[in-house]
Enzyme design. Structure first.
Site, PDB file in Angstrom:
ATOM      1  N   PHE A 118       0.824  -1.218   0.000  1.00  0.00           N
ATOM      2  CA  PHE A 118       0.000   0.000   0.000  1.00  0.00           C
ATOM      3  C   PHE A 118       0.862   1.274   0.000  1.00  0.00           C
ATOM      4  O   PHE A 118       0.363   2.362  -0.254  1.00  0.00           O
ATOM      5  CB  PHE A 118      -0.935   0.021   1.215  1.00  0.00           C
ATOM      6  CG  PHE A 118      -2.088  -0.963   1.174  1.00  0.00           C
ATOM      7  CD1 PHE A 118      -2.059  -2.101   0.386  1.00  0.00           C
ATOM      8  CD2 PHE A 118      -3.229  -0.736   1.953  1.00  0.00           C
ATOM      9  CE1 PHE A 118      -3.133  -3.006   0.364  1.00  0.00           C
ATOM     10  CE2 PHE A 118      -4.316  -1.619   1.935  1.00  0.00           C
ATOM     11  CZ  PHE A 118      -4.261  -2.754   1.140  1.00  0.00           C
ATOM     12  N   ALA A 164       2.301  -2.678  -6.365  1.00  0.00           N
ATOM     13  CA  ALA A 164       1.685  -1.544  -5.682  1.00  0.00           C
ATOM     14  C   ALA A 164       0.810  -0.747  -6.647  1.00  0.00           C
ATOM     15  O   ALA A 164      -0.415  -0.886  -6.638  1.00  0.00           O
ATOM     16  CB  ALA A 164       2.762  -0.655  -5.062  1.00  0.00           C
ATOM     17  N   SER A 165       1.436   0.067  -7.512  1.00  0.00           N
ATOM     18  CA  SER A 165       0.662   1.044  -8.287  1.00  0.00           C
ATOM     19  C   SER A 165      -0.375   0.420  -9.207  1.00  0.00           C
ATOM     20  O   SER A 165      -1.395   1.052  -9.498  1.00  0.00           O
ATOM     21  CB  SER A 165       1.605   1.951  -9.090  1.00  0.00           C
ATOM     22  OG  SER A 165       2.498   1.192  -9.883  1.00  0.00           O
ATOM     23  N   GLU A 195      13.121  -6.860  -7.229  1.00  0.00           N
ATOM     24  CA  GLU A 195      12.442  -5.719  -7.848  1.00  0.00           C
ATOM     25  C   GLU A 195      13.492  -4.757  -8.398  1.00  0.00           C
ATOM     26  O   GLU A 195      14.119  -4.025  -7.615  1.00  0.00           O
ATOM     27  CB  GLU A 195      11.622  -4.944  -6.810  1.00  0.00           C
ATOM     28  CG  GLU A 195      10.511  -5.707  -6.144  1.00  0.00           C
ATOM     29  CD  GLU A 195       9.536  -4.772  -5.453  1.00  0.00           C
ATOM     30  OE1 GLU A 195       8.346  -4.925  -5.696  1.00  0.00           O
ATOM     31  OE2 GLU A 195       9.962  -3.870  -4.695  1.00  0.00           O
ATOM     32  N   GLY A 254       6.260  -2.851 -11.676  1.00  0.00           N
ATOM     33  CA  GLY A 254       5.459  -2.699 -12.889  1.00  0.00           C
ATOM     34  C   GLY A 254       4.415  -3.776 -13.118  1.00  0.00           C
ATOM     35  O   GLY A 254       3.739  -3.764 -14.146  1.00  0.00           O
ATOM     36  N   HIS A 260      12.990  -2.793   1.472  1.00  0.00           N
ATOM     37  CA  HIS A 260      12.363  -2.348   0.227  1.00  0.00           C
ATOM     38  C   HIS A 260      13.246  -1.277  -0.422  1.00  0.00           C
ATOM     39  O   HIS A 260      13.959  -0.548   0.272  1.00  0.00           O
ATOM     40  CB  HIS A 260      10.957  -1.785   0.517  1.00  0.00           C
ATOM     41  CG  HIS A 260      10.173  -1.551  -0.731  1.00  0.00           C
ATOM     42  ND1 HIS A 260      10.288  -0.385  -1.466  1.00  0.00           N
ATOM     43  CD2 HIS A 260       9.289  -2.330  -1.401  1.00  0.00           C
ATOM     44  CE1 HIS A 260       9.493  -0.467  -2.524  1.00  0.00           C
ATOM     45  NE2 HIS A 260       8.878  -1.628  -2.512  1.00  0.00           N
TER      46      HIS A 260
HETATM   47  O1  G3P Z   1       6.637  -3.112  -3.326  1.00  0.00           O
HETATM   48  C1  G3P Z   1       6.155  -3.186  -4.609  1.00  0.00           C
HETATM   49  C2  G3P Z   1       6.725  -2.159  -5.475  1.00  0.00           C
HETATM   50  O2  G3P Z   1       7.923  -1.614  -5.154  1.00  0.00           O
HETATM   51  C3  G3P Z   1       6.450  -2.272  -6.906  1.00  0.00           C
HETATM   52  O3  G3P Z   1       5.753  -1.127  -7.148  1.00  0.00           O
HETATM   53  O4  G3P Z   1       4.188   0.270  -8.316  1.00  0.00           O
HETATM   54  O5  G3P Z   1       5.905  -1.011  -9.587  1.00  0.00           O
HETATM   55  O6  G3P Z   1       4.013  -2.209  -8.539  1.00  0.00           O
HETATM   56  P1  G3P Z   1       4.916  -1.016  -8.475  1.00  0.00           P
END
Ligand code: G3P
Length: 221
Positions: free
Chosen positions: A9, A200-201, A139, A179, A92
């Site tokens: 979140f 997340a996004s 990530e 992503g 993170h």
């Molecule tokens: O913790 C998940 C994140 O860092 C990835 O973010 O917005 O690319 O899904 P997003």
């Protein structure tokens, strides 16, 4: 073992306070027996989210390996557990810590408490795997918050991380993120050997959250 869909979140306005509660309830409704859905919420929201969505697994976004006493402002693990945390992410890309922090946290937390350590690349994943967290989420920082999923932009980082981590400690499960937007990305992640995704996004900025959540889980049924 069900694949994981872990939604971070962060501090998105659409995923804090009352909005965090509503998003968690939407995730709870989208859950089924084929998927392990996890909401990773602000420490401020742990308790309210757990009360409002009791069947949804809820993690903290960070914890500090500190005891009870003179530790002003830190996120104390037992306090987090008491307020509803059932797991945590650590290291993170937006909240880096050193290896000693991860190790001390693992020593402090109960064995069954899932810890998902984030890695920017295969090398960092390799170092983290030596500590033996429950999960490692790879990530690439440059893809975080972007429109192209790691599973499309750099599938090799996912499969290479899976292979590297398996070599060091086959009990550690690998997630991938950055992503990730839809069910196809989730399926590709699983095909690449990951146990699920961290995103997340794709959820927090969606105009139709229910539809996105339904799509994320669709291919897993
Ligand atoms: O913790 C998940 C994140 O860092 C990835 O973010 O917005 O690319 O899904 P997003």
């Amino acid at each position: 073992m069900q694949p994981l869909i872990v939604v971070n979140f962060k501090t998105y306005a659409t995923a804090m306070g009352q909005k965090a509660v509503e998003l968690a309830q939407a995730m709870e409704r989208a859950s089924n027996e084929h998927v392990r859905m996890v909401a990773v919420v602000s420490a401020f929201d742990l308790h309210a989210v757990k009360l409002a969505a009791p069947t949804l697994e809820v993690w903290s976004q960070h914890l500090d390996p500190v005891g009870q006493g003179s530790f002003t402002g830190w996120l104390q693990p037992e306090n987090a557990i008491e307020r509803g945390a059932e797991g945590t992410i650590i290291n993170h890309a937006e909240h880096k810590v050193d290896m000693n922090h991860v190790q001390a946290l693992m020593e402090q937390l109960p064995d069954e408490f899932p810890i998902c350590a984030c890695a920017a690349d295969v090398e960092e994943a390799h170092h983290l795997a030596e500590l033996g967290p429950t999960f490692i989420a790879v990530e690439p920082p440059e893809l975080i918050g972007g429109d192209i999923s790691v599973t499309t932009a750099d599938p090799a980082i996912v499969s290479d991380t899976v292979a590297a981590v398996r070599n060091i400690n086959s009990k550690v499960r690998v997630l991938c993120g950055a992503g990730v937007k839809d069910g196809k990305d989730v399926q590709t992640a699983v095909e690449l050997g990951a146990h699920g995704v961290l995103l997340a996004s794709g959820v927090t900025k969606a105009s139709d959250v229910e539809a996105v959540l339904a799509d994320l889980v669709a291919g897993l049924e």
